[in-house]
Design a protein around this motif. Sequence first.
Motif, PDB file in Angstrom:
ATOM      1  N   TYR A   1       3.119  10.127   1.837  1.00  0.00           N
ATOM      2  CA  TYR A   1       2.046   9.279   2.366  1.00  0.00           C
ATOM      3  C   TYR A   1       2.607   8.440   3.509  1.00  0.00           C
ATOM      4  O   TYR A   1       3.563   7.688   3.331  1.00  0.00           O
TER       5      TYR A   1
ATOM      6  N   ILE B   1       1.519   5.748   6.588  1.00  0.00           N
ATOM      7  CA  ILE B   1       0.409   4.918   7.054  1.00  0.00           C
ATOM      8  C   ILE B   1       0.663   4.354   8.439  1.00  0.00           C
ATOM      9  O   ILE B   1       1.765   4.402   8.963  1.00  0.00           O
TER      10      ILE B   1
ATOM     11  N   ILE C   1       2.840  13.938  -3.254  1.00  0.00           N
ATOM     12  CA  ILE C   1       2.175  13.827  -1.960  1.00  0.00           C
ATOM     13  C   ILE C   1       2.881  12.777  -1.106  1.00  0.00           C
ATOM     14  O   ILE C   1       2.954  11.614  -1.473  1.00  0.00           O
TER      15      ILE C   1
ATOM     16  N   ASP D   1       0.828  -1.195   0.000  1.00  0.00           N
ATOM     17  CA  ASP D   1       0.000   0.000   0.000  1.00  0.00           C
ATOM     18  C   ASP D   1       0.872   1.258   0.000  1.00  0.00           C
ATOM     19  O   ASP D   1       0.622   2.201  -0.752  1.00  0.00           O
ATOM     20  N   ALA D   2       1.905   1.237   0.836  1.00  0.00           N
ATOM     21  CA  ALA D   2       2.810   2.384   0.892  1.00  0.00           C
ATOM     22  C   ALA D   2       3.468   2.597  -0.465  1.00  0.00           C
ATOM     23  O   ALA D   2       3.570   3.727  -0.939  1.00  0.00           O
TER      24      ALA D   2
ATOM     25  N   LEU E   1      -5.753   6.594  -4.371  1.00  0.00           N
ATOM     26  CA  LEU E   1      -5.726   5.161  -4.082  1.00  0.00           C
ATOM     27  C   LEU E   1      -7.168   4.668  -4.085  1.00  0.00           C
ATOM     28  O   LEU E   1      -7.446   3.491  -4.266  1.00  0.00           O
TER      29      LEU E   1
ATOM     30  N   ASN F   1      -4.865  10.990  -2.930  1.00  0.00           N
ATOM     31  CA  ASN F   1      -3.837  10.490  -3.851  1.00  0.00           C
ATOM     32  C   ASN F   1      -4.397   9.398  -4.775  1.00  0.00           C
ATOM     33  O   ASN F   1      -3.658   8.649  -5.386  1.00  0.00           O
TER      34      ASN F   1
ATOM     35  N   ARG G   1       0.965  11.206  -7.061  1.00  0.00           N
ATOM     36  CA  ARG G   1       1.368  10.511  -5.828  1.00  0.00           C
ATOM     37  C   ARG G   1       2.763  10.910  -5.389  1.00  0.00           C
ATOM     38  O   ARG G   1       3.075  10.910  -4.202  1.00  0.00           O
ATOM     39  N   ARG G   2       3.620  11.218  -6.342  1.00  0.00           N
ATOM     40  CA  ARG G   2       4.977  11.604  -5.962  1.00  0.00           C
ATOM     41  C   ARG G   2       5.021  13.011  -5.385  1.00  0.00           C
ATOM     42  O   ARG G   2       5.980  13.390  -4.727  1.00  0.00           O
TER      43      ARG G   2
ATOM     44  N   ARG H   1       2.352   1.769  -3.442  1.00  0.00           N
ATOM     45  CA  ARG H   1       1.401   2.340  -4.399  1.00  0.00           C
ATOM     46  C   ARG H   1       1.177   3.814  -4.112  1.00  0.00           C
ATOM     47  O   ARG H   1       1.167   4.645  -5.006  1.00  0.00           O
ATOM     48  N   GLY H   2       1.022   4.142  -2.827  1.00  0.00           N
ATOM     49  CA  GLY H   2       0.768   5.518  -2.433  1.00  0.00           C
ATOM     50  C   GLY H   2       1.937   6.443  -2.750  1.00  0.00           C
ATOM     51  O   GLY H   2       1.754   7.630  -2.985  1.00  0.00           O
ATOM     52  N   MET H   3       3.148   5.883  -2.758  1.00  0.00           N
ATOM     53  CA  MET H   3       4.328   6.684  -3.060  1.00  0.00           C
ATOM     54  C   MET H   3       4.446   7.006  -4.533  1.00  0.00           C
ATOM     55  O   MET H   3       5.191   7.904  -4.912  1.00  0.00           O
ATOM     56  N   GLY H   4       3.737   6.228  -5.365  1.00  0.00           N
ATOM     57  CA  GLY H   4       3.772   6.506  -6.795  1.00  0.00           C
ATOM     58  C   GLY H   4       4.526   5.480  -7.623  1.00  0.00           C
ATOM     59  O   GLY H   4       4.902   5.765  -8.756  1.00  0.00           O
TER      60      GLY H   4
ATOM     61  N   ARG I   1      -7.484   8.683   1.295  1.00  0.00           N
ATOM     62  CA  ARG I   1      -6.974   7.934   0.151  1.00  0.00           C
ATOM     63  C   ARG I   1      -7.586   8.392  -1.169  1.00  0.00           C
ATOM     64  O   ARG I   1      -7.095   8.010  -2.232  1.00  0.00           O
TER      65      ARG I   1
END
Lengths: 221, 370
Positions: free
Chosen positions: B80, B82, B78, A122-123, B51, B49, B75-76, A125-128, B46
């Motif tokens: 993130y 978790i 921002i 998940d991290a 997701l 970005n 996404r880059r 994917r969220g990072m791009g 979510r």
Amino acid sequence: MISWITNPQHWTGSDAIPLLIGQHLAYSAVALAIAVLIGFPIGLYVGHTRRGVVMVAGTANALRALPSLGLIVLLVILFGPVFASDLAFLIPCVIVLVLLAVPPIMTNTYAGIAAVDPAAVDAARGMGYSSLGVLLHVELPCALPLIFSGLRSATLQVISTATIAAYVSLGGLGRLIIDGLAQRDYFEMVAGAVLVGALTLVVDLLIALASRFTLSRGLMR
Amino acid sequence: MITFKNVTKRYDNSTIAVDNLSLEAPKGKITIFVGPSGCGKTTSLRMINRLITPSSGTIMLDGQPTEAIDLARLRRKIGYVIQHAGLFPHLTVVQNIATTARLIGIAKKQALGIASELIERVGLDRTFANRYPWQLSGGQQQRVGVARALASDPEFMLMDEPFSAVDPVVRHQLQEEFLRLQRDIGKTIIMVTHDIDEALKLGDQVAVLRTGGILAQIASPQELLSKPADAFVADFVGRDRGYRYLGFVDATSSLAVAAEPAAPLGTEPSTARALTRDRWILVTNAAAQPMGWVDLDQQTGPIRESDLNLSGTLASQSGNLRQVLDAALSAPSGRGVIVGTSGALLGSVRLAEIVTAIESAKAVGMGARS
Ligand SMILES: Nc1ncnc2c1ncn2[C@@H]1O[C@H](COP(=O)(O)OP(=O)(O)OP(=O)(O)O)[C@@H](O)[C@H]1O
Ligand SMILES: [Mg+2]
């Protein structure tokens, strides 16, 4: 038995031990390479997308249930008229070994990917990371320990089962066992069995060493 | 600035997770999403970005709709973070942090350089650089997660319950470090928590969501405490909201600090009694920092460390009324001890004076710090 193995007569000619080992390894290597080409990408795809999980598990179970000896005989009967020469035996032999090796490679690759910490994915994917980036940079490296262990068990099964090549008149260490049986030369049979066992152990050790040096220390505790 | 415009998220099974949400997270400020479990906080976060894709409505970054931005680029931009950090187990701490920098195209060597600087920035020792995630505690992993989000120097940060997986002591520490860090970096941050205390402590602005994904109120912490929009918010903000409100009232302007006699360790009881008319005397160390109180009625020999009553808390010179009130309430003498920035004793404030200060703060209405 030891004296049978060390007898110089058994190290030359068409049944020379090094030659048989070479044949044995060749069948195994070809079968493993094909099995990796089939099982590894399928495992990656299913693990990454979670599509076809049930199919993979079902196929793997079905393949495991196949009797190798019965199958090779059937395939030789089927392919005999189609191919000339040794190919009529070689192809069935390789097919049987491939079918044996695919399940552990495929299911372990899938299981390895599926077991990767979902938070890490998940991290990522969220990072791009792109979908492929997630697979190559996170899922695959994290799944390597299980992938290696799948490869190891596939290798063990293939090398020990490759003895059946001799059953359909091919070479390999199975020759010693089949011929020994035919001539009631029990020393030859035992020597064959011991050599197969030793070969399996050596190859297993090599893979274990290889995985030790490739795997991240972060994955071993 | 992050803007939600009529954003709704409906899941396949027709649950409405977020219902027509409109709000703004101002540039350089911390906006907190808070609310009971299942009220759509994570979903809202979510969607920023992408997701999760909104069912309807628009989310904008500095006025630009997120659909108009290439997904990877969005996404880059921002950072993130978790809940359980989600570190990459096969990479070392420094390699983990460097990943976001690598993603925006920074060369490997330079990315590792940025990463090793960030290790200290988030309060970890440099010796952690080559450890693997499993060799870290939960709090340390969380710090690495924050550092990883910062390594690409993103304009925006999204944080989903970043401090919830650690014990209260470590959480407090991480929150303090986070506020200190934010004073330096001034990112536009949206953080999710279900802990109202955390929301009030960290937020410049707090959005309270209720079940069904409906925005109940968005306001500054002090406004939330002093003017809850409805019974739900009032209840959610909690019972001691009157007391907690004091945490936002500056104490320095309204209170006169009186001199407080103090005895160094080792003082004879007779000498100490000459210093004060009270039964309790404050004991200080060589740096004039308060250590604790001693009951002179009980004291027989020279004052030793084991004689000290340690119940009193300290309020800082630049603190708020809540700290000062707590210092007074917790001290056996009933006098709240005030210290300067170096921790040295400045003096004390009596409970009665604090109550007067609270009354006048109430009278002024908003004596609150903005
Ligand atoms: N993938 C999904 N499919 C269907 N429903 C979902 C899905 N994800 C979340 N929901 C539902 O949407 C609602 C909001 O979920 P969300 O995770 O945003 O809540 P939350 O405020 O973050 O809660 P928590 O504090 O427990 O993390 C919940 O009712 C949840 O059951
Ligand atoms: Mg959540």
